[in-house]
Design a protein around this motif. Sequence first.
Motif, short mmCIF file in Angstrom:
data_model
loop_
_atom_site.label_atom_id
_atom_site.label_comp_id
_atom_site.label_asym_id
_atom_site.label_seq_id
_atom_site.Cartn_x
_atom_site.Cartn_y
_atom_site.Cartn_z
N ARG A 144 0.80 -1.14 -0.12
CA ARG A 144 -0.03 -0.24 -0.03
C ARG A 144 0.86 1.18 0.11
N SER A 145 0.49 2.26 -0.79
CA SER A 145 1.26 3.51 -0.81
C SER A 145 0.51 4.48 -1.20
N ARG A 146 0.65 5.78 -1.02
CA ARG A 146 0.25 7.03 -1.65
C ARG A 146 0.05 7.02 -3.18
N CYS A 147 1.40 6.47 -3.74
CA CYS A 147 1.60 6.58 -4.89
C CYS A 147 1.20 5.17 -5.53
N ALA A 148 -0.03 4.94 -6.35
CA ALA A 148 -0.31 3.63 -6.86
C ALA A 148 0.71 2.85 -7.65
N GLY A 149 1.61 3.57 -8.32
CA GLY A 149 2.73 3.17 -9.28
C GLY A 149 3.75 2.06 -8.37
N ARG A 150 3.79 2.38 -6.97
CA ARG A 150 4.72 1.80 -6.28
C ARG A 150 4.28 0.35 -5.78
#
Length: 245
Positions: A144-150
Amino acid sequence: MTAPKPHIGETLLRRAHTPETSSQLFIERIKQKPLYLRPTSPTPADNRDRRRHYRLQKKSYFLRKQKPRPLSAREKRAAGIYNLPKDECKYAVFKGLHAMWVEYMREILDVNARKLEELNVTALSHGSKLVSADFHGAEVEVVRSRCAGRVGVKGIVVRDTKFTFVVVTEGDEVKTLPKEQTIFRFRVPLPASDEDVMDVTAGADARANSDNKKELTFELHGSQFQNRPVDRANKKFKWRNVDYL
């Protein structure tokens, strides 16, 4: 041509001694006696050079007794101490480091084949150990991350800084993952018990058992893990509210 006047010392010696004695004393004590002259007084420039030489000698002696000054953060960046060579950033190179990290985590968690039945890993019992652990060599995955690409990025940690994880993926790519508002997942395989030890003659069944190997799965909240490894050694485990979930 007038004759030279006799030396005043020879004249005085002749008054007190015979001519032969006075002549011998004059030659030995006066004529052949060395004359010691005081050296010329030093000039102000010579005094300045002497003081400078003494100051440099004292400074060199002081520096020999001192420990070398540690490099600053700017000097370390300029020297490239933390730079990872591209030709050495291979996933296969760091698999050995990951195997060492697994043994390290088993030792921290006090996990072995004889105590698998009694194993009970909880936040209260092992939270302080996990907080102070070193994650160089851990294989982490972003869940889970604020940036979906990670999300979904998985690799072995080769550098653990205060705010980021630098990982090497299976495709030999070096990626920097920020810890803030990111949840990482890592696994610690459990050692094989006496019943699960793989037999050489077992064939396909043994390989199937090895694929179903038990492991411990943890999720790491990066926002609560923003510390350097050297600062986490003595850090105490504290409960905190997670606002971004």
